[in-house]
Design a protein around this motif. Structure first.
Motif, mmCIF file in Angstrom:
data_model
loop_
_atom_site.group_PDB
_atom_site.id
_atom_site.type_symbol
_atom_site.label_atom_id
_atom_site.label_comp_id
_atom_site.label_asym_id
_atom_site.label_seq_id
_atom_site.Cartn_x
_atom_site.Cartn_y
_atom_site.Cartn_z
ATOM 1 N N THR A 86 0.821 -1.209 0.000
ATOM 2 C CA THR A 86 0.000 0.000 0.000
ATOM 3 C C THR A 86 0.856 1.260 0.000
ATOM 4 O OG1 THR A 86 -0.242 -0.174 2.431
ATOM 5 C CG2 THR A 86 -1.994 -1.111 1.054
ATOM 6 N N GLU A 87 2.008 1.209 0.627
ATOM 7 C CA GLU A 87 2.899 2.367 0.558
ATOM 8 C C GLU A 87 3.426 2.567 -0.860
ATOM 9 O OE1 GLU A 87 5.842 1.730 3.568
ATOM 10 O OE2 GLU A 87 4.597 2.623 5.153
ATOM 11 N N ALA A 92 -2.397 6.228 1.714
ATOM 12 C CA ALA A 92 -2.253 6.558 3.127
ATOM 13 C C ALA A 92 -3.282 5.825 3.974
ATOM 14 C CB ALA A 92 -2.383 8.064 3.333
ATOM 15 N N ALA A 93 -4.480 5.637 3.421
ATOM 16 C CA ALA A 93 -5.546 4.890 4.080
ATOM 17 C C ALA A 93 -6.256 4.072 3.024
ATOM 18 C CB ALA A 93 -6.528 5.826 4.782
ATOM 19 N N PRO A 114 -4.494 0.233 12.710
ATOM 20 C CA PRO A 114 -5.879 0.714 12.632
ATOM 21 C C PRO A 114 -6.000 2.105 12.028
ATOM 22 C CG PRO A 114 -5.069 0.825 14.893
ATOM 23 C CD PRO A 114 -4.048 0.049 14.108
ATOM 24 N N GLY A 115 -4.943 2.894 12.118
ATOM 25 C CA GLY A 115 -4.996 4.235 11.559
ATOM 26 C C GLY A 115 -4.972 4.267 10.049
ATOM 27 N N ARG A 116 -4.568 3.165 9.433
ATOM 28 C CA ARG A 116 -4.492 3.108 7.977
ATOM 29 C C ARG A 116 -5.659 2.344 7.359
ATOM 30 N NH1 ARG A 116 0.957 1.799 5.236
ATOM 31 N NH2 ARG A 116 -0.221 2.887 3.620
ATOM 32 N N VAL A 117 -6.261 1.437 8.140
ATOM 33 C CA VAL A 117 -7.354 0.618 7.620
ATOM 34 C C VAL A 117 -8.674 1.348 7.854
ATOM 35 C CG1 VAL A 117 -8.549 -1.587 7.791
ATOM 36 C CG2 VAL A 117 -6.050 -1.505 7.983
ATOM 37 N N ARG A 118 -9.295 1.806 6.791
ATOM 38 C CA ARG A 118 -10.543 2.575 6.889
ATOM 39 C C ARG A 118 -11.685 1.647 7.317
ATOM 40 N NH1 ARG A 118 -11.926 7.346 4.051
ATOM 41 N NH2 ARG A 118 -10.145 7.005 2.659
ATOM 42 N N THR A 119 -11.851 0.533 6.621
ATOM 43 C CA THR A 119 -12.812 -0.496 7.005
ATOM 44 C C THR A 119 -12.179 -1.859 6.780
ATOM 45 O OG1 THR A 119 -13.847 -0.802 4.827
ATOM 46 C CG2 THR A 119 -14.761 0.947 6.246
ATOM 47 N N LEU A 120 -12.721 -2.856 7.473
ATOM 48 C CA LEU A 120 -12.243 -4.231 7.353
ATOM 49 C C LEU A 120 -13.411 -5.125 6.969
ATOM 50 C CD1 LEU A 120 -10.070 -6.476 7.858
ATOM 51 C CD2 LEU A 120 -10.906 -6.543 10.221
ATOM 52 N N THR A 121 -13.218 -5.940 5.932
ATOM 53 C CA THR A 121 -14.185 -6.976 5.573
ATOM 54 C C THR A 121 -13.449 -8.300 5.496
ATOM 55 O OG1 THR A 121 -15.588 -5.457 4.323
ATOM 56 C CG2 THR A 121 -15.817 -7.805 3.854
ATOM 57 N N VAL A 122 -13.898 -9.269 6.284
ATOM 58 C CA VAL A 122 -13.266 -10.584 6.297
ATOM 59 C C VAL A 122 -14.297 -11.623 5.895
ATOM 60 C CG1 VAL A 122 -12.053 -12.313 7.658
ATOM 61 C CG2 VAL A 122 -11.621 -9.884 8.059
ATOM 62 N N VAL A 123 -13.901 -12.492 4.974
ATOM 63 C CA VAL A 123 -14.776 -13.517 4.429
ATOM 64 C C VAL A 123 -14.280 -14.886 4.895
ATOM 65 C CG1 VAL A 123 -15.811 -14.440 2.321
ATOM 66 C CG2 VAL A 123 -15.126 -12.026 2.429
ATOM 67 N N SER A 124 -15.149 -15.607 5.580
ATOM 68 C CA SER A 124 -14.924 -16.975 6.051
ATOM 69 C C SER A 124 -14.118 -17.057 7.341
ATOM 70 C CB SER A 124 -14.240 -17.854 4.976
ATOM 71 O OG SER A 124 -15.021 -17.922 3.805
ATOM 72 N N THR A 125 -12.984 -16.386 7.418
ATOM 73 C CA THR A 125 -12.027 -16.576 8.504
ATOM 74 C C THR A 125 -12.426 -15.823 9.768
ATOM 75 O OG1 THR A 125 -10.348 -16.613 6.781
ATOM 76 C CG2 THR A 125 -9.584 -16.536 9.059
ATOM 77 N N PRO A 126 -12.624 -16.503 10.894
ATOM 78 C CA PRO A 126 -12.945 -15.803 12.139
ATOM 79 C C PRO A 126 -11.748 -15.019 12.661
ATOM 80 C CG PRO A 126 -12.565 -18.120 12.578
ATOM 81 C CD PRO A 126 -12.530 -17.960 11.081
ATOM 82 N N HIS A 276 -19.547 3.215 5.887
ATOM 83 C CA HIS A 276 -18.436 3.743 6.670
ATOM 84 C C HIS A 276 -17.475 4.546 5.798
ATOM 85 C CE1 HIS A 276 -19.826 1.371 10.028
ATOM 86 N NE2 HIS A 276 -19.880 0.325 9.244
ATOM 87 N N GLY A 277 -18.047 5.269 4.857
ATOM 88 C CA GLY A 277 -17.212 6.023 3.923
ATOM 89 C C GLY A 277 -16.429 7.147 4.551
ATOM 90 N N THR A 278 -16.874 7.634 5.710
ATOM 91 C CA THR A 278 -16.182 8.764 6.331
ATOM 92 C C THR A 278 -15.474 8.369 7.610
ATOM 93 O OG1 THR A 278 -18.191 9.388 7.550
ATOM 94 C CG2 THR A 278 -17.844 10.391 5.386
ATOM 95 N N TYR A 279 -15.344 7.057 7.867
ATOM 96 C CA TYR A 279 -14.660 6.648 9.095
ATOM 97 C C TYR A 279 -13.183 7.032 9.021
ATOM 98 C CZ TYR A 279 -12.722 3.880 12.858
ATOM 99 O OH TYR A 279 -12.059 3.492 13.989
#
Length: 293
Positions: A86-87, A92-93, A114-126, A276-279
Motif C-alpha cells: 500500500t505504501e 495513506a488509508a 488501525p490508523g491506515r485501515v478505513r474499514t475491514l471486511t473478512v470472508v470466512s475466517t474468524p 463507513h465512507g467517512t470513518y
C-alpha cells in the motif's frame, strides 16, 4: 482489469487493478489455494462504483516474492507485505478485504495498523483470537482444523496434492468454483516451488505476538457449509470487535464465498464501504499505481 507489478523490498508482487486512479482505494487479499483473481467479480463491482481496487498475488504466490524458508511466512511478515504494497501504491488509508488466509492477514493488519485501515471486511475466517478460543473449547473446530497439522508435512503434502492431475488439490474446491478457476489455480500452483511456498503459510509456526480487539468498522461474512470454520468460532468473533460490527451468515454456501456467492458478497461489500465512507480520515493520497513493466 489491468495487470500490475508492485515492487517492494521483499520482492515484486503481481496484481490485478481496476477502477479510476483517484478512486477510494480497496485492497483485496486472497487465500489458499487461490490467487488474486478469485476476486474478479468483486473487483468489477467495486470498480464500476468508482473504487480503485487492487488484488495482489500474495507472498509465495507471486514468483517475484517467493522465499523458500517457512519462517519467511510468519504473520508479521505477511502484514508487513500489506503495508509495503500500500505504501508503494501511495495509499495513506485504504479499505481492506480478505478471504481464507487473506482474511487472517487482514485481521492482523487491522489490529497492527488501525490508523491506515478505513474499514475491514473478512470472508470466512474468524478473528484469530476467536479461533484460538474455540480450538481450546470446541471439539468441532478442532476437528475442522486438523488439516492444518497434516499439511505441515513436506514434501509429502505437495506430492499428494499434485498427483494425478492435482486430484486432491482440485478436490479442495469441492466443485463450488468455476472449472476454469480451478484449472487456473492448479496451473499456477504447479509452477516450481509455488505449492511449497503456499503451504509455508501453514508451516511458518505460531504468530509472533498476540492480536487484540479490532476498533475499525468490520464486516464478517461466514457461510454455514464452511468446512474449515464452524459456527462456534464465527459467533465468538463478535467478542473481539470494539468498532462498528456487522455479521452476515450465508445459508447453504461453502467456504468459497467469493466465487460461489459473488453477487451477494459484492453487495455486502459495497454496503460496508458506503456505510463507513467517512470513518477515520476522509482523504487519501491519489493512487500512483500505474502498471510497471
Amino acid at each position: 482489469m489491468t495487470e500490475l507489478s508492485i515492487s517492494t523490498a521483499a520482492g515484486v508482487f503481481d496484481a490485478i487493478v481496476a477502477g479510476p486512479p483517484a478512486g477510494r482505494p480497496v485492497l483485496l487479499l486472497h487465500g489458499f489455494p487461490q490467487t488474486g483473481r478469485v476476486w474478479q467479480r468483486q473487483i468489477a463491482a467495486l470498480a464500476a462504483q468508482g473504487y480503485r481496487v487492487v488484488a495482489p498475488d500474495q507472498r509465495g504466490y507471486s514468483p517475484g516474492a517467493r522465499p523458500e524458508r517457512p519462517e519467511d511466512y510468519h504473520i508479521s511478515v505477511l502484514v508487513h507485505d500489506v503495508v509495503a504494497i500500500t505504501e508503494e501504491l501511495g495509499w495513506a488509508a485504504f479499505d481492506l478485504v480478505g478471504h481464507d488466509w487473506g482474511g487472517a492477514v487482514a485481521w492482523w493488519t487491522a489490529d497492527a495498523h488501525p490508523g491506515r485501515v478505513r474499514t475491514l471486511t473478512v470472508v470466512s475466517t474468524p478473528h484469530p483470537g476467536a479461533l484460538a478460543t474455540t480450538l481450546r473449547t470446541d471439539q468441532d473446530q478442532r476437528d475442522r482444523s486438523r488439516y492444518m497439522i497434516d499439511w505441515c508435512e513436506t514434501p509429502a503434502t505437495e506430492e499428494r496434492m499434485l498427483a494425478g492431475d492435482a486430484k486432491k488439490l482440485r478436490a479442495a474446491y469441492a466443485g463450488k468454483i468455476p472449472q476454469a478457476s480451478a484449472d487456473a489455480n492448479v496451473r499456477h500452483l504447479s509452477q516450481p516451488g509455488a505449492l511449497t511456498a503456499a503451504l509455508n503459510w501453514y508451516r511458518a509456526g505460531r504468530p509472533d505476538g498476540v492480536i487484540g480487539v479490532i476498533d475499525v468498522p468490520t464486516l464478517y461474512v461466514w457461510s454455514t457449509e464452511d468446512s474449515a470454520f464452524g459456527p462456534a468460532a464465527a459467533q465468538e468473533t463478535s467478542q473481539w470487535i470494539n468498532g462498528p460490527y456487522r455479521f452476515e451468515t450465508l445459508q447453504g454456501v461453502s467456504h468459497w464465498i467469493p466465487e460461489e456467492a459473488p453477487d451477494t458478497l459484492s453487495r455486502l461489500l459495497l454496503e460496508q464501504l458506503r456505510t463507513h465512507g467517512t470513518y477515520g480520515t476522509t482523504a487519501h493520497t491519489p493512487s500512483t499505481d500505474s502498471p510497471k513493466r
